[in-house]
Design an enzyme around this catalytic site. Sequence first.
Site, PDB file in Angstrom:
ATOM      1  N   GLU A   1     -18.452  39.119  -0.054  1.00 54.84           N
ATOM      2  CA  GLU A   1     -16.892  39.625  -0.495  1.00 54.84           C
ATOM      3  C   GLU A   1     -17.219  40.362  -1.464  1.00 54.84           C
ATOM      4  O   GLU A   1     -17.695  39.974  -2.709  1.00 54.84           O
ATOM      5  CB  GLU A   1     -16.202  38.266  -0.815  1.00 54.84           C
ATOM      6  CG  GLU A   1     -14.644  38.625  -0.939  1.00 54.84           C
ATOM      7  CD  GLU A   1     -13.954  37.652  -1.591  1.00 54.84           C
ATOM      8  OE1 GLU A   1     -14.434  36.898  -2.695  1.00 54.84           O
ATOM      9  OE2 GLU A   1     -12.729  37.679  -1.378  1.00 54.84           O
TER      10      GLU A   1
ATOM     11  N   PHE B   1      -7.342  35.609 -10.986  1.00 59.68           N
ATOM     12  CA  PHE B   1      -6.730  36.798 -11.703  1.00 59.68           C
ATOM     13  C   PHE B   1      -5.986  37.736 -10.942  1.00 59.68           C
ATOM     14  O   PHE B   1      -5.122  38.444 -11.462  1.00 59.68           O
ATOM     15  CB  PHE B   1      -8.093  37.550 -12.320  1.00 59.68           C
ATOM     16  CG  PHE B   1      -8.478  38.413 -11.510  1.00 59.68           C
ATOM     17  CD1 PHE B   1      -8.095  39.713 -11.271  1.00 59.68           C
ATOM     18  CD2 PHE B   1      -9.896  38.181 -10.785  1.00 59.68           C
ATOM     19  CE1 PHE B   1      -8.799  40.492 -10.175  1.00 59.68           C
ATOM     20  CE2 PHE B   1     -10.450  38.919  -9.851  1.00 59.68           C
ATOM     21  CZ  PHE B   1      -9.897  39.943  -9.575  1.00 59.68           C
TER      22      PHE B   1
ATOM     23  N   LYS C   1      -3.395  25.868 -15.297  1.00 63.90           N
ATOM     24  CA  LYS C   1      -4.248  26.167 -15.938  1.00 63.90           C
ATOM     25  C   LYS C   1      -4.386  27.677 -15.273  1.00 63.90           C
ATOM     26  O   LYS C   1      -5.086  28.124 -14.344  1.00 63.90           O
ATOM     27  CB  LYS C   1      -5.649  25.652 -15.946  1.00 63.90           C
ATOM     28  CG  LYS C   1      -6.518  26.181 -17.140  1.00 63.90           C
ATOM     29  CD  LYS C   1      -7.967  26.311 -16.790  1.00 63.90           C
ATOM     30  CE  LYS C   1      -8.408  27.643 -15.592  1.00 63.90           C
ATOM     31  NZ  LYS C   1      -8.622  28.636 -16.072  1.00 63.90           N
TER      32      LYS C   1
ATOM     33  N   SER D   1     -12.741  31.999  -6.218  1.00 62.46           N
ATOM     34  CA  SER D   1     -13.897  32.357  -5.750  1.00 62.46           C
ATOM     35  C   SER D   1     -14.587  31.084  -4.959  1.00 62.46           C
ATOM     36  O   SER D   1     -14.219  29.812  -5.290  1.00 62.46           O
ATOM     37  CB  SER D   1     -15.068  33.035  -6.588  1.00 62.46           C
ATOM     38  OG  SER D   1     -15.255  32.054  -7.470  1.00 62.46           O
TER      39      SER D   1
ATOM     40  N   CYS E   1      -7.209  38.772  -1.820  1.00 65.37           N
ATOM     41  CA  CYS E   1      -7.837  37.896  -0.690  1.00 65.37           C
ATOM     42  C   CYS E   1      -7.689  38.002   0.961  1.00 65.37           C
ATOM     43  O   CYS E   1      -8.466  37.634   1.527  1.00 65.37           O
ATOM     44  CB  CYS E   1      -7.733  36.411  -1.136  1.00 65.37           C
ATOM     45  SG  CYS E   1      -5.870  36.132  -0.539  1.00 65.37           S
TER      46      CYS E   1
HETATM   47  P1  NAD Z   1     -12.852  32.696 -10.054  1.00 66.70           P
HETATM   48  O1  NAD Z   1     -13.126  31.464  -9.229  1.00 66.70           O
HETATM   49  O2  NAD Z   1     -13.843  33.097 -10.721  1.00 66.70           O
HETATM   50  O3  NAD Z   1     -11.568  31.883 -10.931  1.00 66.70           O
HETATM   51  C1  NAD Z   1     -10.770  31.118 -10.495  1.00 66.70           C
HETATM   52  C2  NAD Z   1     -10.112  30.019 -11.538  1.00 66.70           C
HETATM   53  O4  NAD Z   1     -11.049  29.207 -11.599  1.00 66.70           O
HETATM   54  C3  NAD Z   1      -9.899  30.741 -12.771  1.00 66.70           C
HETATM   55  O5  NAD Z   1      -8.668  29.967 -13.467  1.00 66.70           O
HETATM   56  C4  NAD Z   1     -10.906  30.264 -13.757  1.00 66.70           C
HETATM   57  O6  NAD Z   1     -10.841  30.178 -15.134  1.00 66.70           O
HETATM   58  C5  NAD Z   1     -11.670  29.168 -13.201  1.00 66.70           C
HETATM   59  N1  NAD Z   1     -13.093  28.897 -13.314  1.00 66.70           N
HETATM   60  C6  NAD Z   1     -13.837  29.776 -13.218  1.00 66.70           C
HETATM   61  N2  NAD Z   1     -15.131  29.267 -13.027  1.00 66.70           N
HETATM   62  C7  NAD Z   1     -14.926  28.027 -13.003  1.00 66.70           C
HETATM   63  C8  NAD Z   1     -15.874  26.926 -12.884  1.00 66.70           C
HETATM   64  N3  NAD Z   1     -17.316  27.106 -13.059  1.00 66.70           N
HETATM   65  N4  NAD Z   1     -15.430  25.501 -12.997  1.00 66.70           N
HETATM   66  C9  NAD Z   1     -14.213  25.619 -12.932  1.00 66.70           C
HETATM   67  N5  NAD Z   1     -13.094  26.593 -13.035  1.00 66.70           N
HETATM   68  C10 NAD Z   1     -13.729  27.947 -13.044  1.00 66.70           C
HETATM   69  O7  NAD Z   1     -11.892  33.347  -9.104  1.00 66.70           O
HETATM   70  P2  NAD Z   1     -11.378  35.045  -9.794  1.00 66.70           P
HETATM   71  O8  NAD Z   1     -12.365  35.960  -9.794  1.00 66.70           O
HETATM   72  O9  NAD Z   1     -10.210  34.811 -10.790  1.00 66.70           O
HETATM   73  O10 NAD Z   1     -10.542  35.210  -8.559  1.00 66.70           O
HETATM   74  C11 NAD Z   1     -10.918  36.136  -7.313  1.00 66.70           C
HETATM   75  C12 NAD Z   1     -11.375  35.275  -5.979  1.00 66.70           C
HETATM   76  O11 NAD Z   1     -10.032  34.458  -5.745  1.00 66.70           O
HETATM   77  C13 NAD Z   1     -11.944  35.978  -4.947  1.00 66.70           C
HETATM   78  O12 NAD Z   1     -13.047  35.289  -4.254  1.00 66.70           O
HETATM   79  C14 NAD Z   1     -10.530  35.716  -3.996  1.00 66.70           C
HETATM   80  O13 NAD Z   1     -10.889  36.077  -2.703  1.00 66.70           O
HETATM   81  C15 NAD Z   1     -10.178  34.551  -4.340  1.00 66.70           C
HETATM   82  N6  NAD Z   1      -8.580  34.449  -3.811  1.00 66.70           N
HETATM   83  C16 NAD Z   1      -8.481  33.675  -2.688  1.00 66.70           C
HETATM   84  C17 NAD Z   1      -7.056  33.645  -2.382  1.00 66.70           C
HETATM   85  C18 NAD Z   1      -6.902  32.828  -1.165  1.00 66.70           C
HETATM   86  O14 NAD Z   1      -5.935  32.508  -0.909  1.00 66.70           O
HETATM   87  N7  NAD Z   1      -7.654  32.053  -0.351  1.00 66.70           N
HETATM   88  C19 NAD Z   1      -6.161  34.034  -3.037  1.00 66.70           C
HETATM   89  C20 NAD Z   1      -6.552  34.937  -4.232  1.00 66.70           C
HETATM   90  C21 NAD Z   1      -7.798  35.013  -4.639  1.00 66.70           C
END
Ligand code: NAD
Length: 497
Positions: free
Chosen positions: A382, A150, A174, A227, A282
């Site tokens: 985090e 997000f 997606k 995440s 991140c």
């Molecule tokens: P999230 O893991 O909740 O969601 C990410 C994506 O995965 C979304 O599209 C979501 O719909 C999907 N998703 C969620 N649960 C799932 C599951 N059980 N199975 C399959 N797909 C699933 O992450 P978020 O809250 O949207 O983003 C924040 C996180 O992203 C933070 O931890 C941040 O550090 C990380 N992030 C990392 C980087 C990097 O480059 N390392 C960059 C941006 C964000």
Amino acid sequence: MNQHVPLFIDGQFRKSVSLEWLDVTNPMSNTVIARLPCATRDEMDEAVASASRAFLDWKEVPVPERARLMLNYQHLLKTHHDEIAKLLSSETGKIFADAKGDVWRGIEVVEQAANIASLMMGETVENVAAEIDTYSLTQPLGVCCGITPFNFPAMIPLWMFPLAIAAGNTFVLKPSDQVPLTSIRLAELFKQAGAPNGILQVVHGQKDQVDFLLSHPDIRTVSFVGSVPVARYIFQTGTNHLKRVQAFAGAKNHMVVMPDANKEQVINNLVGSSVGAAGQRCMAISVAVLVDGAKEWIPDLKEEMTKVSPGAWDDSAAGYGPLISQKAKDRVLRLIQEGKDQGAVCELDGSQCVVEGHPDGNWVGPTLFSGVTTDMSIYKQEIFGPVLVCLEVDTLEEAIALVNENPYGNGTSIFTASGAAARKYQHEIQVGQVGINVPIPVPLPFFSFTGWKGSFYGDLHAYGKQAVRFYTETKTVTARWFDDDIPTGPNLTIHLR
Ligand code: NAD
């Protein structure tokens, strides 16, 4: 009436027939701004089938034509820059100036994708044996997919599909179910730029839709950002299905502050990089490691942090916006409480924050902890909120050991006036992106985004040359054109001659 977010399949935007819909909410009020479908199995099938069909033609399109599509796209994104940023603000709550940065950092990757010809160049060695040449070709793989978080609704989708498509692949995106609107606008502009039908698909949903992509035989690569638990799941499941996977995960980024650093610069950069974007980056600095005399700077840090307050995305006085959801806010408040319970000193507490005119927003004010130790949950987890935790050490060596012991390795920075200290830090630190007097060292797209350790699962990173390698296969050709004068006969050895 709330907008129904469309799917983008085979070049057409259309309403899903799904019976399962999610709410997309405005984080400033938690009111519903759109309804998001969880794509049905048939819709998912259609999207991948269309991408597979489109690949057959797209991979034959001359490279300069593919590059020209990116040039058109870059132009359109620039023309619509502010409009996209406004949409992005409306779904994330990000303040407008920061939303513009989000879009801009994505445009920079599209600019790089317009350079695809030089990025795909192979290598040649003439005369590897008598009249034999060897050269390598870079070829696309097929259908690639991306699952995005997000917190950067424009930048992160743009890390993925432009380079994959410029390299000759087709792509199924997606986007985050919390912020799907920006991705749809990105797809509309891609179509308008002249993208042939089928080279980009946008599908929506959550785990079921992701699982579909992870196991579909036509999907060749999976790019994920999100995440830690989901990144691990995606990496394990994707690789089990023999996909090439890059999974970017969470982080705990430390700034090491040496006592010889410029104090004002340190404080300004610490405040901006910890609470900017409500700490939902991140690469946010969430830990300050104060070395020796820098321990004395906490009161000044607190004073500067107190001056920042969250607010509405279009309020020019606001330092940052709300957290993405009530759930995210509850999690941050729980961690703040745990910090207090576990004995850290809460110098500044943003948990009771209110923003006038927006009583139902997911607000958390700047929060500062000192006296933090590595066994506390505010250090170990985090937080992903506007919370900075300060640890104190006596030497640079101790600071390096502390950072290296942390399981994450996305980004780090050192603030110092000493070249020797900076050189030592850069060399010894086990983190993939290092800033020297730069708080958030996100590389521009001619480099790659190179998180390490628990912040990344995979081999090849996002954008830059590494992404082009991720989205392509190398073919090595060894060629001889027979000359009548060369005597031949069976060669029974492994040697070329
Ligand atoms: P999230 O893991 O909740 O969601 C990410 C994506 O995965 C979304 O599209 C979501 O719909 C999907 N998703 C969620 N649960 C799932 C599951 N059980 N199975 C399959 N797909 C699933 O992450 P978020 O809250 O949207 O983003 C924040 C996180 O992203 C933070 O931890 C941040 O550090 C990380 N992030 C990392 C980087 C990097 O480059 N390392 C960059 C941006 C964000």
